[in-house]
Design a protein around this motif. Structure first.
Motif, PDB file in Angstrom:
ATOM      1  N   PRO A   8       0.830  -1.205   0.000  1.00 28.19           N
ATOM      2  CA  PRO A   8       0.000   0.000   0.000  1.00 28.19           C
ATOM      3  C   PRO A   8       0.871   1.263   0.000  1.00 28.19           C
ATOM      4  N   PHE A   9       0.282   2.360  -0.449  1.00 28.25           N
ATOM      5  CA  PHE A   9       1.015   3.619  -0.525  1.00 28.25           C
ATOM      6  C   PHE A   9       1.446   4.049   0.877  1.00 28.25           C
ATOM      7  N   PRO A  10       2.737   4.361   1.059  1.00 23.52           N
ATOM      8  CA  PRO A  10       3.225   4.745   2.392  1.00 23.52           C
ATOM      9  C   PRO A  10       2.935   6.211   2.720  1.00 23.52           C
ATOM     10  N   ILE A  11       2.066   6.432   3.683  1.00 25.38           N
ATOM     11  CA  ILE A  11       1.820   7.791   4.180  1.00 25.38           C
ATOM     12  C   ILE A  11       2.862   8.037   5.269  1.00 25.38           C
ATOM     13  N   ILE A  12       3.561   9.157   5.163  1.00 28.73           N
ATOM     14  CA  ILE A  12       4.684   9.439   6.055  1.00 28.73           C
ATOM     15  C   ILE A  12       4.425  10.743   6.796  1.00 28.73           C
ATOM     16  N   GLU A  13       4.728  10.753   8.083  1.00 29.41           N
ATOM     17  CA  GLU A  13       4.539  11.968   8.878  1.00 29.41           C
ATOM     18  C   GLU A  13       5.860  12.467   9.425  1.00 29.41           C
ATOM     19  N   THR A  14       5.915  13.786   9.597  1.00 26.03           N
ATOM     20  CA  THR A  14       7.024  14.428  10.302  1.00 26.03           C
ATOM     21  C   THR A  14       6.372  15.206  11.451  1.00 26.03           C
ATOM     22  N   GLU A  15       7.164  16.027  12.100  1.00 26.84           N
ATOM     23  CA  GLU A  15       6.612  16.813  13.211  1.00 26.84           C
ATOM     24  C   GLU A  15       5.408  17.659  12.770  1.00 26.84           C
ATOM     25  N   ARG A  16       5.547  18.351  11.620  1.00 26.04           N
ATOM     26  CA  ARG A  16       4.482  19.253  11.157  1.00 26.04           C
ATOM     27  C   ARG A  16       3.728  18.767   9.934  1.00 26.04           C
ATOM     28  N   LEU A  17       4.303  17.807   9.208  1.00 22.84           N
ATOM     29  CA  LEU A  17       3.835  17.504   7.862  1.00 22.84           C
ATOM     30  C   LEU A  17       3.265  16.101   7.716  1.00 22.84           C
ATOM     31  N   VAL A  18       2.421  15.965   6.699  1.00 22.42           N
ATOM     32  CA  VAL A  18       1.989  14.660   6.220  1.00 22.42           C
ATOM     33  C   VAL A  18       2.431  14.579   4.761  1.00 22.42           C
ATOM     34  N   LEU A  19       3.140  13.512   4.423  1.00 15.48           N
ATOM     35  CA  LEU A  19       3.497  13.226   3.041  1.00 15.48           C
ATOM     36  C   LEU A  19       2.505  12.153   2.592  1.00 15.48           C
ATOM     37  N   ARG A  20       1.643  12.527   1.654  1.00 13.56           N
ATOM     38  CA  ARG A  20       0.499  11.696   1.287  1.00 13.56           C
ATOM     39  C   ARG A  20       0.407  11.559  -0.226  1.00 13.56           C
ATOM     40  N   ARG A  21      -0.487  10.701  -0.648  1.00 19.05           N
ATOM     41  CA  ARG A  21      -0.680  10.481  -2.076  1.00 19.05           C
ATOM     42  C   ARG A  21      -1.240  11.751  -2.731  1.00 19.05           C
ATOM     43  N   GLU A 117      12.597  19.543   6.229  1.00 23.64           N
ATOM     44  CA  GLU A 117      11.884  18.599   7.100  1.00 23.64           C
ATOM     45  C   GLU A 117      11.430  17.375   6.290  1.00 23.64           C
ATOM     46  N   ALA A 118      10.881  17.618   5.106  1.00 21.94           N
ATOM     47  CA  ALA A 118      10.416  16.520   4.252  1.00 21.94           C
ATOM     48  C   ALA A 118      11.589  15.715   3.698  1.00 21.94           C
ATOM     49  N   VAL A 119      12.646  16.399   3.259  1.00 19.58           N
ATOM     50  CA  VAL A 119      13.819  15.711   2.708  1.00 19.58           C
ATOM     51  C   VAL A 119      14.455  14.813   3.777  1.00 19.58           C
ATOM     52  N   ASN A 120      14.637  15.341   4.979  1.00 19.89           N
ATOM     53  CA  ASN A 120      15.245  14.532   6.043  1.00 19.89           C
ATOM     54  C   ASN A 120      14.421  13.280   6.329  1.00 19.89           C
ATOM     55  N   ARG A 121      13.112  13.394   6.289  1.00 19.14           N
ATOM     56  CA  ARG A 121      12.264  12.219   6.542  1.00 19.14           C
ATOM     57  C   ARG A 121      12.355  11.223   5.384  1.00 19.14           C
ATOM     58  N   LEU A 122      12.439  11.731   4.146  1.00 19.50           N
ATOM     59  CA  LEU A 122      12.552  10.819   3.006  1.00 19.50           C
ATOM     60  C   LEU A 122      13.925  10.171   2.920  1.00 19.50           C
ATOM     61  N   ILE A 123      14.948  10.829   3.450  1.00 16.95           N
ATOM     62  CA  ILE A 123      16.265  10.192   3.531  1.00 16.95           C
ATOM     63  C   ILE A 123      16.138   8.921   4.383  1.00 16.95           C
ATOM     64  N   LYS A 124      15.483   9.053   5.540  1.00 19.31           N
ATOM     65  CA  LYS A 124      15.278   7.878   6.409  1.00 19.31           C
ATOM     66  C   LYS A 124      14.481   6.804   5.688  1.00 19.31           C
ATOM     67  N   TYR A 125      13.404   7.203   5.018  1.00 20.02           N
ATOM     68  CA  TYR A 125      12.580   6.248   4.284  1.00 20.02           C
ATOM     69  C   TYR A 125      13.406   5.562   3.185  1.00 20.02           C
ATOM     70  N   GLY A 126      14.168   6.350   2.456  1.00 15.63           N
ATOM     71  CA  GLY A 126      14.975   5.801   1.354  1.00 15.63           C
ATOM     72  C   GLY A 126      16.003   4.788   1.832  1.00 15.63           C
ATOM     73  N   PHE A 127      16.685   5.107   2.917  1.00 11.63           N
ATOM     74  CA  PHE A 127      17.720   4.206   3.414  1.00 11.63           C
ATOM     75  C   PHE A 127      17.133   3.035   4.201  1.00 11.63           C
TER      76      PHE A 127
END
Length: 182
Positions: A8-21, A117-127
């Motif tokens: 399923p599509f991964p919804i990702i959250e940070t402190e302030r943000l939601v990365l969504r479809r 904030e979004a890039v740092n969270r996607l770095i974690k997701y990517g690795f």
């Protein structure tokens, strides 16, 4: 070789943000992002001209998710579903354990720390989740704001390619930044 699976599509959250479809409901914001010459200044792609072009862009994003060749997220604040921008992994190279990260943000949200904030969270997701060994970013050498974001997030300048891309009747330089999974 890596195998990507965005289902399923991964919804990702940070402190302030939601990365969504990104969905067709985001058509107005996608149009605003991709039709603005200032926002697109450093992205060598044609401006969208109307809602249909914006819907086609959303369909292209969706197609890459469905066939697991790329993934983009809409960036929203947790308390407001309005699309602020788009971030994702492009030009994925599963054979090299590498992907390119890219992002675009509505101008009124620049300078608020949203992209780092979004890039740092996607770095974690990517690795951690995608098991990438390296993440690259390809930017215009005059895109100092993006360069600052990448440096803030730990990326290192790898190369400056002279006139490596031909777009709109001109040869363009590209600068490659990368980050290794260490």
């Amino acid at each position: 070789m890596l195998e990507f699976n965005f289902h399923p599509f991964p919804i990702i959250e940070t402190e302030r943000l939601v990365l969504r479809r990104v969905t067709n409901d985001d058509v107005n914001e996608v149009f605003e992002l991709r039709s603005n010459p200032e926002t697109m200044k450093y992205i060598p792609r044609p401006l969208v001209k109307n809602q249909e072009d914006a819907l086609n862009h959303i369909a292209m994003i969706e197609e890459k998710i469905i066939d697991n060749t790329g993934i983009n997220w809409g960036i929203s604040f947790k308390d407001n579903p309005k699309l602020l921008g788009i971030i994702g992994f492009y030009r994925m190279q599963p054979e090299n354990y590498r992907a390119e990260i890219g992002y675009i943000l509505l101008p009124e949200f620049h300078g608020k720390g949203i992209v780092p904030e979004a890039v740092n969270r996607l770095i974690k997701y990517g690795f951690n989740d995608l098991k990438l060994n390296s993440i690259e970013a390809v930017i215009d050498p005059e895109n100092y704001a993006s360069e600052k974001v990448l440096q803030k997030c730990g990326f290192v300048k790898e190369a400056h390619l002279k006139e490596s891309e031909f777009y709109d009747g001109k040869f363009l330089d590209n600068v490659i930044y990368s980050l290794l999974n260490k």
